[in-house]
Scaffold this active site. Sequence first.
Site, PDB file in Angstrom:
ATOM      1  N   LYS A 216       0.845  -1.193   0.000  1.00  0.00           N
ATOM      2  CA  LYS A 216       0.000   0.000   0.000  1.00  0.00           C
ATOM      3  C   LYS A 216       0.879   1.243   0.000  1.00  0.00           C
ATOM      4  O   LYS A 216       1.580   1.534   0.975  1.00  0.00           O
ATOM      5  CB  LYS A 216      -0.906   0.049   1.230  1.00  0.00           C
ATOM      6  CG  LYS A 216      -1.974   1.133   1.070  1.00  0.00           C
ATOM      7  CD  LYS A 216      -2.633   1.541   2.354  1.00  0.00           C
ATOM      8  CE  LYS A 216      -1.901   2.598   3.079  1.00  0.00           C
ATOM      9  NZ  LYS A 216      -1.741   3.883   2.359  1.00  0.00           N
TER      10      LYS A 216
ATOM     11  N   GLY B   2       6.984   4.472   8.272  1.00  0.00           N
ATOM     12  CA  GLY B   2       6.117   5.631   8.469  1.00  0.00           C
ATOM     13  C   GLY B   2       6.349   6.224   9.840  1.00  0.00           C
ATOM     14  O   GLY B   2       7.416   6.054  10.428  1.00  0.00           O
ATOM     15  N   SER B   3       5.324   6.871  10.353  1.00  0.00           N
ATOM     16  CA  SER B   3       5.505   7.607  11.608  1.00  0.00           C
ATOM     17  C   SER B   3       5.508   6.661  12.805  1.00  0.00           C
ATOM     18  O   SER B   3       4.927   5.565  12.762  1.00  0.00           O
ATOM     19  CB  SER B   3       4.380   8.624  11.761  1.00  0.00           C
ATOM     20  OG  SER B   3       3.148   7.956  11.773  1.00  0.00           O
ATOM     21  N   THR B   4       6.131   7.102  13.875  1.00  0.00           N
ATOM     22  CA  THR B   4       6.217   6.306  15.099  1.00  0.00           C
ATOM     23  C   THR B   4       4.818   6.066  15.664  1.00  0.00           C
ATOM     24  O   THR B   4       4.507   4.969  16.139  1.00  0.00           O
ATOM     25  CB  THR B   4       7.131   7.023  16.110  1.00  0.00           C
ATOM     26  OG1 THR B   4       8.446   7.063  15.534  1.00  0.00           O
ATOM     27  CG2 THR B   4       7.199   6.301  17.437  1.00  0.00           C
TER      28      THR B   4
ATOM     29  N   GLY C 224       3.194   3.400  13.698  1.00  0.00           N
ATOM     30  CA  GLY C 224       3.963   2.184  13.971  1.00  0.00           C
ATOM     31  C   GLY C 224       3.524   1.539  15.274  1.00  0.00           C
ATOM     32  O   GLY C 224       3.376   0.311  15.360  1.00  0.00           O
TER      33      GLY C 224
ATOM     34  N   GLU D   3      10.067   0.663  10.397  1.00  0.00           N
ATOM     35  CA  GLU D   3      11.059   1.712  10.141  1.00  0.00           C
ATOM     36  C   GLU D   3      10.341   3.021  10.396  1.00  0.00           C
ATOM     37  O   GLU D   3       9.478   3.428   9.614  1.00  0.00           O
ATOM     38  CB  GLU D   3      11.522   1.660   8.674  1.00  0.00           C
ATOM     39  CG  GLU D   3      12.239   0.395   8.278  1.00  0.00           C
ATOM     40  CD  GLU D   3      13.684   0.357   8.739  1.00  0.00           C
ATOM     41  OE1 GLU D   3      14.170   1.343   9.343  1.00  0.00           O
ATOM     42  OE2 GLU D   3      14.336  -0.666   8.504  1.00  0.00           O
TER      43      GLU D   3
ATOM     44  N   CYS E  65      13.443  10.626   7.029  1.00  0.00           N
ATOM     45  CA  CYS E  65      13.414  10.085   8.398  1.00  0.00           C
ATOM     46  C   CYS E  65      14.762  10.226   9.079  1.00  0.00           C
ATOM     47  O   CYS E  65      14.834  10.443  10.279  1.00  0.00           O
ATOM     48  CB  CYS E  65      12.985   8.637   8.357  1.00  0.00           C
ATOM     49  SG  CYS E  65      13.930   7.671   7.187  1.00  0.00           S
TER      50      CYS E  65
ATOM     51  N   GLU F 129       9.931  15.077  15.822  1.00  0.00           N
ATOM     52  CA  GLU F 129      10.358  15.030  14.430  1.00  0.00           C
ATOM     53  C   GLU F 129       9.635  16.125  13.647  1.00  0.00           C
ATOM     54  O   GLU F 129       8.416  16.236  13.711  1.00  0.00           O
ATOM     55  CB  GLU F 129       9.990  13.670  13.847  1.00  0.00           C
ATOM     56  CG  GLU F 129      10.510  13.488  12.445  1.00  0.00           C
ATOM     57  CD  GLU F 129      10.163  12.120  11.879  1.00  0.00           C
ATOM     58  OE1 GLU F 129       9.016  11.690  12.059  1.00  0.00           O
ATOM     59  OE2 GLU F 129      11.040  11.505  11.264  1.00  0.00           O
TER      60      GLU F 129
HETATM   61  P1  NAD Z   1       2.245   7.825   8.334  1.00  0.00           P
HETATM   62  O1  NAD Z   1       2.624   6.922   9.434  1.00  0.00           O
HETATM   63  O2  NAD Z   1       1.157   8.774   8.551  1.00  0.00           O
HETATM   64  O3  NAD Z   1       1.823   6.980   7.036  1.00  0.00           O
HETATM   65  C1  NAD Z   1       2.646   5.973   6.501  1.00  0.00           C
HETATM   66  C2  NAD Z   1       1.772   4.984   5.774  1.00  0.00           C
HETATM   67  O4  NAD Z   1       0.938   4.328   6.718  1.00  0.00           O
HETATM   68  C3  NAD Z   1       0.840   5.581   4.731  1.00  0.00           C
HETATM   69  O5  NAD Z   1       0.780   4.697   3.652  1.00  0.00           O
HETATM   70  C4  NAD Z   1      -0.492   5.640   5.465  1.00  0.00           C
HETATM   71  O6  NAD Z   1      -1.609   5.593   4.622  1.00  0.00           O
HETATM   72  C5  NAD Z   1      -0.424   4.401   6.319  1.00  0.00           C
HETATM   73  N1  NAD Z   1      -1.226   4.432   7.532  1.00  0.00           N
HETATM   74  C6  NAD Z   1      -1.632   5.505   8.249  1.00  0.00           C
HETATM   75  N2  NAD Z   1      -2.313   5.105   9.333  1.00  0.00           N
HETATM   76  C7  NAD Z   1      -2.358   3.748   9.306  1.00  0.00           C
HETATM   77  C8  NAD Z   1      -2.892   2.750  10.163  1.00  0.00           C
HETATM   78  N3  NAD Z   1      -3.534   3.068  11.293  1.00  0.00           N
HETATM   79  N4  NAD Z   1      -2.726   1.445   9.832  1.00  0.00           N
HETATM   80  C9  NAD Z   1      -2.051   1.099   8.723  1.00  0.00           C
HETATM   81  N5  NAD Z   1      -1.524   1.998   7.873  1.00  0.00           N
HETATM   82  C10 NAD Z   1      -1.665   3.311   8.158  1.00  0.00           C
HETATM   83  O7  NAD Z   1       3.600   8.511   7.933  1.00  0.00           O
HETATM   84  P2  NAD Z   1       3.845   9.563   6.778  1.00  0.00           P
HETATM   85  O8  NAD Z   1       3.435  10.884   7.330  1.00  0.00           O
HETATM   86  O9  NAD Z   1       3.278   9.129   5.506  1.00  0.00           O
HETATM   87  O10 NAD Z   1       5.441   9.467   6.600  1.00  0.00           O
HETATM   88  C11 NAD Z   1       6.307  10.170   7.347  1.00  0.00           C
HETATM   89  C12 NAD Z   1       6.897   9.325   8.461  1.00  0.00           C
HETATM   90  O11 NAD Z   1       7.595   8.197   7.940  1.00  0.00           O
HETATM   91  C13 NAD Z   1       7.931  10.091   9.248  1.00  0.00           C
HETATM   92  O12 NAD Z   1       7.712   9.946  10.623  1.00  0.00           O
HETATM   93  C14 NAD Z   1       9.259   9.462   8.836  1.00  0.00           C
HETATM   94  O13 NAD Z   1      10.269   9.575   9.758  1.00  0.00           O
HETATM   95  C15 NAD Z   1       8.874   8.072   8.570  1.00  0.00           C
HETATM   96  N6  NAD Z   1       9.819   7.424   7.665  1.00  0.00           N
HETATM   97  C16 NAD Z   1      10.690   6.499   8.177  1.00  0.00           C
HETATM   98  C17 NAD Z   1      11.621   5.871   7.363  1.00  0.00           C
HETATM   99  C18 NAD Z   1      12.561   4.856   7.919  1.00  0.00           C
HETATM  100  O14 NAD Z   1      13.126   4.106   7.157  1.00  0.00           O
HETATM  101  N7  NAD Z   1      12.749   4.779   9.208  1.00  0.00           N
HETATM  102  C19 NAD Z   1      11.655   6.167   5.995  1.00  0.00           C
HETATM  103  C20 NAD Z   1      10.761   7.116   5.493  1.00  0.00           C
HETATM  104  C21 NAD Z   1       9.851   7.727   6.358  1.00  0.00           C
END
Ligand code: NAD
Length: 476
Positions: A182, A234-236, A239, A256, A290, A387
């Site tokens: 996704k 994605g975000s902590t 996660g 991650e 990130c 962040e």
């Molecule tokens: P986000 O967590 O809002 O979304 C990430 C993904 O998760 C999207 O596809 C979103 O649709 C999906 N999502 C949202 N809520 C969900 C849920 N409850 N269940 C399942 N999926 C869900 O993050 P974002 O704002 O899109 O991305 C930015 C974040 O990603 C930052 O915190 C950044 O640090 C992190 N990031 C980490 C790495 C790494 O490798 N550590 C790499 C890139 C980005």
Amino acid sequence: MMSEMFEYAPAPESRSAVRIEDSYGLFVDGEFVSAKRTFPTIDPATEEVLAEVAEAGAEEVDLAVAAARTAFERVWGPMSGRERAKYLYRIARIIQERSRELAVLESIDNGKPIRETRDFDLPQAAAHFFYHAGWADKLEYAGYGTTPIGVAGQIIPWNFPLLMLAWKIAPALACGNTVVLKPAETTPLTALAFADICRQAELPPGVVNIVTGGPQTGRLLVEHPGVDKIAFTGSTEVGRAIARAVVGTGKRLGLELGGKGANIVFDDAPLDQAVEGIVDSIFFNQGQVCCAGSRLLVQESVAEELLARLKERTATLRLGDPLDKNTDVGAINSAAQLARISELTASGEAEGAERWSPECALPERGFWFAPTILTGVALSHRVAREEIFGPVLSVLTFRTPAEAVEKANNTPYGLSAGVWTEKGSRILSMAQKLRAGVVWANTFNRFDPASPFGGYKESGFGREGGRQGLEAYLAQ
Ligand code: NAD
């Protein structure tokens, strides 16, 4: 903020390299299929609607997982590593062949400068497929077994859409798993172009399935009983929610997450080089990285000089049209992200930091944020702890190496750090003491598929890339 001395003529990359459809379906079992609902994806530099994209609901996620299961059991799981490798090599080569189109598409959908998509995202995405193609028939040498896990549900963010896809899909396929991926809701287009690449490569149907949609689609995938592993970037905050949903289900999990990287500059560092590294660490991809070096820790004795040079350099950055080859700083990915950056930066000022940006005219439409430096930041300020995921650098000072280590580690995150010094011995001792998954020395933001990447503490667990990254997709 362009230097008055130079007026550059615009050098836009041609949009004709891509053809964006009015609407896109989901990619399930090798076919594009429609869904009951759709959502728009927009160009963040112009706010223009680019396309309507299908939103996968429970029924469509079910179909995608079933297709992945069938492909795993009948075709991809039983296939020899040598055969799988051929497909991965083919995909890697097609990414290279279509790299101009993909780079333009990524810049349009994400807002990042074409210089970065062309020179970073695309070569890296292809490299991940080449690298993992090489592992597919040599897994027994990696030391994690050769048995795939099964169906992997993969959820990725919007900051490096195609590259994060490559980080997820390449190792999963190399190890014999099938995937349902996704992409983020604001950047689905390169994942859908990748679906077309899978067809072009004649990848067996069902091996890769792409379900577009927002958090609800993500939740459906995480909670689906037919998925054996969840890989999330994605975000902590999200996660944590995913970890709670997965616990006790027997599904494997890799996370991650976010970061609050420290870039540490000692008084013996080559300052001009450090300035380039700092600019790259926080303004690359508009700071939406990130592992961004969003905290600069500079030794007090050189702080004034370093900041003067840093501001001078920052003032030369060109902000504007992401498709212009001269552009250094593109658009912020979404209105929501812009609002988050603005709020957190304002909180820094309210808590006593001094805010500086070069003179910079922002385009009227689209989502923009000028490169910003906050000085006089204290460890207790929100900008030093949360962040920011934007082009905003928080500057703190230190006197001794021990103080630098303490300040750098004083964060709930642990993803990246940079050390700038002339002394090799100091680099080694700092690298041992810093609680960060990656420590760069006299450079920043260097990546290679052979080098594992991942975090400590609230930056997540598991590694992507390298031999270690294969472990996540093998059942021991
Ligand atoms: P986000 O967590 O809002 O979304 C990430 C993904 O998760 C999207 O596809 C979103 O649709 C999906 N999502 C949202 N809520 C969900 C849920 N409850 N269940 C399942 N999926 C869900 O993050 P974002 O704002 O899109 O991305 C930015 C974040 O990603 C930052 O915190 C950044 O640090 C992190 N990031 C980490 C790495 C790494 O490798 N550590 C790499 C890139 C980005």
